[in-house]
Design a protein around this motif. Structure first.
Motif, PDB file in Angstrom:
ATOM      1  N   HIS A  42       0.828  -1.204   0.000  1.00 21.35           N
ATOM      2  CA  HIS A  42       0.000   0.000   0.000  1.00 21.35           C
ATOM      3  C   HIS A  42       0.867   1.262   0.000  1.00 21.35           C
ATOM      4  O   HIS A  42       2.048   1.235   0.372  1.00 21.35           O
ATOM      5  CB  HIS A  42      -0.920   0.006   1.223  1.00 21.35           C
TER       6      HIS A  42
ATOM      7  N   SER B 184       1.004   5.285   4.653  1.00 19.54           N
ATOM      8  CA  SER B 184      -0.156   5.427   5.534  1.00 19.54           C
ATOM      9  C   SER B 184       0.131   6.455   6.617  1.00 19.54           C
ATOM     10  O   SER B 184       1.275   6.864   6.841  1.00 19.54           O
ATOM     11  CB  SER B 184      -0.491   4.080   6.185  1.00 19.54           C
TER      12      SER B 184
ATOM     13  N   ALA C 155      -0.237   5.766  -4.853  1.00 19.94           N
ATOM     14  CA  ALA C 155      -1.178   4.767  -5.370  1.00 19.94           C
ATOM     15  C   ALA C 155      -1.579   5.077  -6.806  1.00 19.94           C
ATOM     16  O   ALA C 155      -1.692   4.174  -7.641  1.00 19.94           O
ATOM     17  CB  ALA C 155      -2.408   4.695  -4.467  1.00 19.94           C
TER      18      ALA C 155
ATOM     19  N   CYS D   8      -6.937  -8.533  -2.490  1.00 23.24           N
ATOM     20  CA  CYS D   8      -6.591  -7.345  -1.720  1.00 23.24           C
ATOM     21  C   CYS D   8      -6.791  -7.578  -0.230  1.00 23.24           C
ATOM     22  O   CYS D   8      -7.767  -8.200   0.195  1.00 23.24           O
ATOM     23  CB  CYS D   8      -7.456  -6.166  -2.182  1.00 23.24           C
TER      24      CYS D   8
ATOM     25  N   ARG E  80      -6.056   1.025   4.197  1.00 25.94           N
ATOM     26  CA  ARG E  80      -4.955   1.598   3.415  1.00 25.94           C
ATOM     27  C   ARG E  80      -4.673   0.788   2.158  1.00 25.94           C
ATOM     28  O   ARG E  80      -4.273   1.353   1.133  1.00 25.94           O
ATOM     29  CB  ARG E  80      -3.702   1.731   4.277  1.00 25.94           C
ATOM     30  N   ALA E  81      -4.893  -0.518   2.217  1.00 27.63           N
ATOM     31  CA  ALA E  81      -4.712  -1.355   1.029  1.00 27.63           C
ATOM     32  C   ALA E  81      -5.873  -1.171   0.060  1.00 27.63           C
ATOM     33  O   ALA E  81      -5.668  -1.058  -1.158  1.00 27.63           O
ATOM     34  CB  ALA E  81      -4.585  -2.819   1.424  1.00 27.63           C
TER      35      ALA E  81
ATOM     36  N   THR F 140      -5.484   2.081  -1.691  1.00 29.77           N
ATOM     37  CA  THR F 140      -4.412   1.987  -2.688  1.00 29.77           C
ATOM     38  C   THR F 140      -4.937   1.347  -3.963  1.00 29.77           C
ATOM     39  O   THR F 140      -4.693   1.844  -5.074  1.00 29.77           O
ATOM     40  CB  THR F 140      -3.230   1.176  -2.129  1.00 29.77           C
TER      41      THR F 140
ATOM     42  N   HIS G 281       0.640  -5.631   2.259  1.00 29.96           N
ATOM     43  CA  HIS G 281       1.507  -4.984   3.244  1.00 29.96           C
ATOM     44  C   HIS G 281       2.933  -5.499   3.115  1.00 29.96           C
ATOM     45  O   HIS G 281       3.186  -6.523   2.469  1.00 29.96           O
ATOM     46  CB  HIS G 281       0.971  -5.257   4.649  1.00 29.96           C
TER      47      HIS G 281
END
Length: 217
Positions: free
Chosen positions: A10, A13, A48, A66, A71-72, A75, A165
């Motif tokens: 990601h 953050s 991103a 995903c 945050r992922a 992204t 991550h």
């Protein structure tokens, strides 16, 4: 077997930024709130989008797995906006970040202040260390191994993108290439919004962030 597995971390953050600032200043920081709810920073959002532009220049993913962490997901949403079409997308809890238990949200300085014995154990064997109530890297590897098994069974011949991550990307290297866990540290840290690509069990690219050059802080 997927034709390729591409993994991305990601974008930056809010917790990444807070930890970097505190560590640079030699200060302790212990963030509150659920880790899965942490948002991207403005820089992370730009990263991103740049990631999406890179993906658009290559054969686009056919299916996306995903992490459910905000945050992922953010992204992927920003990256997907740069693609010609949005592929089949699923979230999978097994792609969540490493669980740090009682040490969640703390940088090393904070761990040393509050849990000095845990800090010493962490420094002795980072990749074998399990924080109280959390996971060691072999626990994360078990999750990743199960996901890769499912990808191989369900996504034969397809281009798979994983949005997750740093711990997940490192454990993909461990699982796919059979890099010993004790050797994984040589490939860290995994950069925010970096790209890693495997074709079969062979790494074509790892932790590449060339697409982020020129993005202002």
């Amino acid at each position: 077997m997927p034709s390729t597995i591409t993994a991305v971390r990601h974008g930056q953050s809010e917790s990444n930024e807070a930890h970097a600032r505190a560590t640079a200043a030699g200060m302790a920081v212990a963030l509150t709130g659920a880790d899965e709810d942490v948002l991207l920073t403005p820089l992370g959002r730009r990263q991103a989008s740049a990631l999406g532009r890179r993906l658009a220049r290559e054969p686009e993913p056919e299916v996306v797995w995903c992490s459910p962490y905000t945050r992922a997901v953010q992204t992927w949403e920003l990256a997907a906006a740069e693609l010609e079409s949005v592929p089949e997308t699923r979230t999978d809890a097994r792609l969540g970040d490493r669980l740090m238990g009682e040490l969640a949200g703390m940088n090393l300085a904070a761990i040393r202040q509050r849990f000095p014995e845990e800090a010493a154990a962490l420094l002795r064997a980072e990749y074998g260390y399990r924080p109280p109530g959390g996971e060691c890297f072999s626990d994360v590897a078990d999750r990743v191994r199960a996901v890769v098994g499912d990808m191989r069974a369900e996504c034969a011949g397809r281009r798979v993108l994983v949005v997750a991550h740093d711990a997940i990307v490192l454990m993909l290297k461990h699982v796919i290439e059979e890099v010993p866990l004790v050797s994984v540290a040589a490939f860290a840290p995994v950069t925010n919004a970096s790209v890693s690509i495997w074709r079969g069990s062979r790494s074509e690219v790892f932790n590449d962030d060339g697409h982020l050059r020129g993005i202002s802080l």
